[in-house]
Design a protein around this motif. Structure first.
Motif, PDB file in Angstrom:
ATOM      1  N   GLU A  23      30.449  21.395  10.225  1.00 18.71           N
ATOM      2  CA  GLU A  23      28.979  21.566  10.433  1.00 18.71           C
ATOM      3  C   GLU A  23      28.151  20.831   9.144  1.00 18.71           C
ATOM      4  OE1 GLU A  23      30.412  25.191   8.321  1.00 18.71           O
ATOM      5  OE2 GLU A  23      30.995  23.971   9.804  1.00 18.71           O
ATOM      6  N   GLY A  24      29.218  20.047   8.205  1.00 15.19           N
ATOM      7  CA  GLY A  24      28.327  19.527   7.160  1.00 15.19           C
ATOM      8  C   GLY A  24      28.116  20.532   6.044  1.00 15.19           C
ATOM      9  N   THR A  25      27.720  20.340   4.774  1.00 15.60           N
ATOM     10  CA  THR A  25      27.268  20.842   3.748  1.00 15.60           C
ATOM     11  C   THR A  25      25.976  20.251   2.976  1.00 15.60           C
ATOM     12  OG1 THR A  25      27.838  22.015   1.667  1.00 15.60           O
ATOM     13  CG2 THR A  25      29.372  20.246   2.262  1.00 15.60           C
ATOM     14  N   GLN A  26      25.092  20.875   2.759  1.00 19.53           N
ATOM     15  CA  GLN A  26      24.052  20.241   1.977  1.00 19.53           C
ATOM     16  C   GLN A  26      24.222  20.363   0.438  1.00 19.53           C
ATOM     17  OE1 GLN A  26      20.656  22.984   3.468  1.00 19.53           O
ATOM     18  NE2 GLN A  26      20.086  22.763   1.528  1.00 19.53           N
ATOM     19  N   PHE A  27      25.009  20.895   0.007  1.00 21.50           N
ATOM     20  CA  PHE A  27      25.444  21.112  -1.343  1.00 21.50           C
ATOM     21  C   PHE A  27      26.597  20.296  -1.960  1.00 21.50           C
ATOM     22  CE2 PHE A  27      23.312  25.335   0.045  1.00 21.50           C
ATOM     23  CZ  PHE A  27      22.158  24.972  -0.581  1.00 21.50           C
ATOM     24  N   GLY A  28      27.404  19.761  -1.023  1.00 25.13           N
ATOM     25  CA  GLY A  28      28.327  18.937  -1.253  1.00 25.13           C
ATOM     26  C   GLY A  28      29.939  19.768  -1.306  1.00 25.13           C
ATOM     27  N   GLY A  29      30.772  19.177  -1.082  1.00 28.50           N
ATOM     28  CA  GLY A  29      32.183  19.642  -0.849  1.00 28.50           C
ATOM     29  C   GLY A  29      33.308  19.215  -1.950  1.00 28.50           C
ATOM     30  N   ASN A  30      32.912  18.210  -2.958  1.00 23.88           N
ATOM     31  CA  ASN A  30      33.891  17.896  -4.028  1.00 23.88           C
ATOM     32  C   ASN A  30      33.909  18.911  -4.815  1.00 23.88           C
ATOM     33  OD1 ASN A  30      34.766  15.168  -3.120  1.00 23.88           O
ATOM     34  ND2 ASN A  30      32.586  14.380  -3.328  1.00 23.88           N
ATOM     35  N   THR A  31      35.233  18.896  -5.430  1.00 26.21           N
ATOM     36  CA  THR A  31      35.647  19.789  -6.706  1.00 26.21           C
ATOM     37  C   THR A  31      34.919  19.112  -7.962  1.00 26.21           C
ATOM     38  OG1 THR A  31      37.742  18.831  -7.028  1.00 26.21           O
ATOM     39  CG2 THR A  31      37.442  20.707  -5.618  1.00 26.21           C
ATOM     40  N   THR A  32      34.814  19.824  -8.962  1.00 26.33           N
ATOM     41  CA  THR A  32      34.174  19.876 -10.574  1.00 26.33           C
ATOM     42  C   THR A  32      34.187  18.448 -10.735  1.00 26.33           C
ATOM     43  OG1 THR A  32      34.421  21.869 -10.876  1.00 26.33           O
ATOM     44  CG2 THR A  32      33.739  20.485 -12.416  1.00 26.33           C
ATOM     45  N   CYS A  33      33.050  17.617 -10.981  1.00 27.15           N
ATOM     46  CA  CYS A  33      32.884  16.498 -11.854  1.00 27.15           C
ATOM     47  C   CYS A  33      31.405  16.084 -12.145  1.00 27.15           C
ATOM     48  CB  CYS A  33      33.370  15.279 -11.195  1.00 27.15           C
ATOM     49  SG  CYS A  33      33.213  13.836 -11.848  1.00 27.15           S
ATOM     50  N   VAL A  34      31.019  16.094 -13.504  1.00 29.96           N
ATOM     51  CA  VAL A  34      29.636  15.917 -13.651  1.00 29.96           C
ATOM     52  C   VAL A  34      29.698  14.526 -14.700  1.00 29.96           C
ATOM     53  CG1 VAL A  34      29.047  18.289 -13.418  1.00 29.96           C
ATOM     54  CG2 VAL A  34      29.494  17.480 -15.525  1.00 29.96           C
ATOM     55  N   MET A  35      28.636  13.881 -14.928  1.00 28.00           N
ATOM     56  CA  MET A  35      28.636  12.951 -15.661  1.00 28.00           C
ATOM     57  C   MET A  35      27.300  12.955 -16.783  1.00 28.00           C
ATOM     58  SD  MET A  35      28.091   8.982 -15.149  1.00 28.00           S
ATOM     59  CE  MET A  35      26.385   9.196 -14.606  1.00 28.00           C
ATOM     60  N   ALA A  36      27.420  12.797 -17.874  1.00 33.18           N
ATOM     61  CA  ALA A  36      26.220  12.483 -19.063  1.00 33.18           C
ATOM     62  C   ALA A  36      26.260  11.075 -19.549  1.00 33.18           C
ATOM     63  CB  ALA A  36      26.540  13.749 -20.032  1.00 33.18           C
ATOM     64  N   ARG A  37      25.187  10.410 -19.651  1.00 35.99           N
ATOM     65  CA  ARG A  37      25.312   9.047 -20.103  1.00 35.99           C
ATOM     66  C   ARG A  37      24.070   8.757 -20.872  1.00 35.99           C
ATOM     67  NH1 ARG A  37      26.302   4.262 -16.219  1.00 35.99           N
ATOM     68  NH2 ARG A  37      25.910   3.268 -18.363  1.00 35.99           N
ATOM     69  N   THR A  38      24.315   7.654 -21.562  1.00 42.26           N
ATOM     70  CA  THR A  38      23.092   6.782 -22.133  1.00 42.26           C
ATOM     71  C   THR A  38      23.571   5.330 -21.431  1.00 42.26           C
ATOM     72  OG1 THR A  38      24.275   6.049 -24.057  1.00 42.26           O
ATOM     73  CG2 THR A  38      23.065   8.156 -24.359  1.00 42.26           C
ATOM     74  N   PRO A  39      22.468   4.442 -21.717  1.00 41.94           N
ATOM     75  CA  PRO A  39      22.761   3.021 -21.276  1.00 41.94           C
ATOM     76  C   PRO A  39      23.995   2.523 -21.660  1.00 41.94           C
ATOM     77  CG  PRO A  39      20.462   3.199 -21.844  1.00 41.94           C
ATOM     78  CD  PRO A  39      21.211   4.444 -22.045  1.00 41.94           C
TER      79      PRO A  39
END
Length: 302
Positions: A23-39
């Motif tokens: 049925e899908g998921t509007q929140f996402g199905g992948n496990t942990t990963c986040v990014m922080a960055r500058t240019p």
């Protein structure tokens, strides 16, 4: 030129294993990963399956860099811990195959095993057909401790130091660490992501306390965004107490006591449907109105 000075973006929000419900998921199905960055500097936190789409997203920028510079494109990846859901995407991260990329891996030695050895074990021939040395990227490995900081200055490479011996700059882009001792079986690391006077606290895979953990509350004090493990409802937590994850109530307690401006509920249980997650979010907002569910693609920029 990018239209931001600092960008934070979420690529994976699930705990335990990735999901792709019919049925899908509007929140996402992948496990942990986040990014922080500058240019100029890219920092990734954890290499769950969310790092796979992130790698594809970075590809055009890396290729453009290659046209303009003889030097490598630097990417720093910090790991909270090395449980499988936080590292399973690494062998499928496109930049790891590119010789013009230099990857700086920063993570914890665990139960007496060096961090580099853990990552190399993941891609032994019994488990994966490409070994660490066969990945064509340049690679550096660093063991993290509670005294570690990562700081970025005019150099493209990260400055990785120990607060007992040197101090990072007070402004600019930097990451501070805190060890959390109660995630099975050798703890996990929490990170403060700091850019000038802004602060994001990344605190996944922790099991909170009623009223909040005072060490974490101090670490997250006045954060613009607190990302806190909230895998369980109160009823679920009764079944899984001691597994190293928090209820949404624990996350709300910490956010309130720390004076956080926003709380992102994170590390969603793969068994929780979107409807269950929406109910969890509504219940959390009764306790902390600035709470919301972490969602793949969510971003915040300055």
């Amino acid at each position: 030129m990018p239209n931001y000075n600092f960008l934070f973006k979420i690529y994976g929000v699930r705990g335990s294993y990735p999901i792709a419900p019919v049925e899908g998921t509007q929140f996402g199905g992948n496990t942990t990963c986040v990014m922080a960055r500058t240019p100029d500097h890219v920092v990734i936190f954890d290499a769950g399956s969310g790092i796979i789409p992130l790698g594809k997203e970075l590809l055009p920028e890396i290729l453009e860099h290659q046209k303009k510079s003889d030097g490598p494109f630097h990417i720093t990846i910090l790991f909270t811990h090395t449980h499988i859901d936080h590292i399973l995407g690494l062998p499928y991260f496109t930049p790891i195959y590119m010789p013009q990329v230099h990857l700086h891996f920063v993570g914890p030695p665990t139960v007496g095993v060096d961090f580099e050895t853990i990552l190399r074990t993941q891609v032994l021939p019994q488990y994966f057909p490409v070994s660490m040395d066969e990945f064509r990227s340049q690679k550096s490995f660093y063991n993290v401790s509670e005294n570690t900081f990562v700081y970025f200055n005019d150099s493209k490479e990260p400055v990785i130091g120990d607060v007992r011996h040197q101090k990072p700059g007070q402004f600019g882009f930097r990451i501070d660490t805190m060890k959390y001792y109660f995630h099975p079986k050798d703890g996990t690391y929490l990170y403060n992501i700091l850019w000038n006077d802004h602060k994001i606290t990344f605190a996944t895979d922790i099991e909170g306390y009623k009223g909040g953990d005072q060490r974490l509350i101090k670490f997250a004090q006045n954060a613009d965004i607190l990302i806190h493990d909230a895998q369980y409802t109160e009823e679920q937590y009764k079944m899984f107490c001691g597994y190293g994850h928090s209820s949404f109530v624990m996350a709300c307690d910490t956010a309130r006591e720390a004076g956080a401006k926003k709380l992102l509920l994170f590390h969603h249980d793969p068994n929780n449907s979107d409807e269950q997650l929406k109910t969890l979010e509504k219940d959390a907002q009764k306790l902390f109105p600035q709470a919301e569910l972490a969602k793949e693609g969510w971003s915040w920029q300055v």
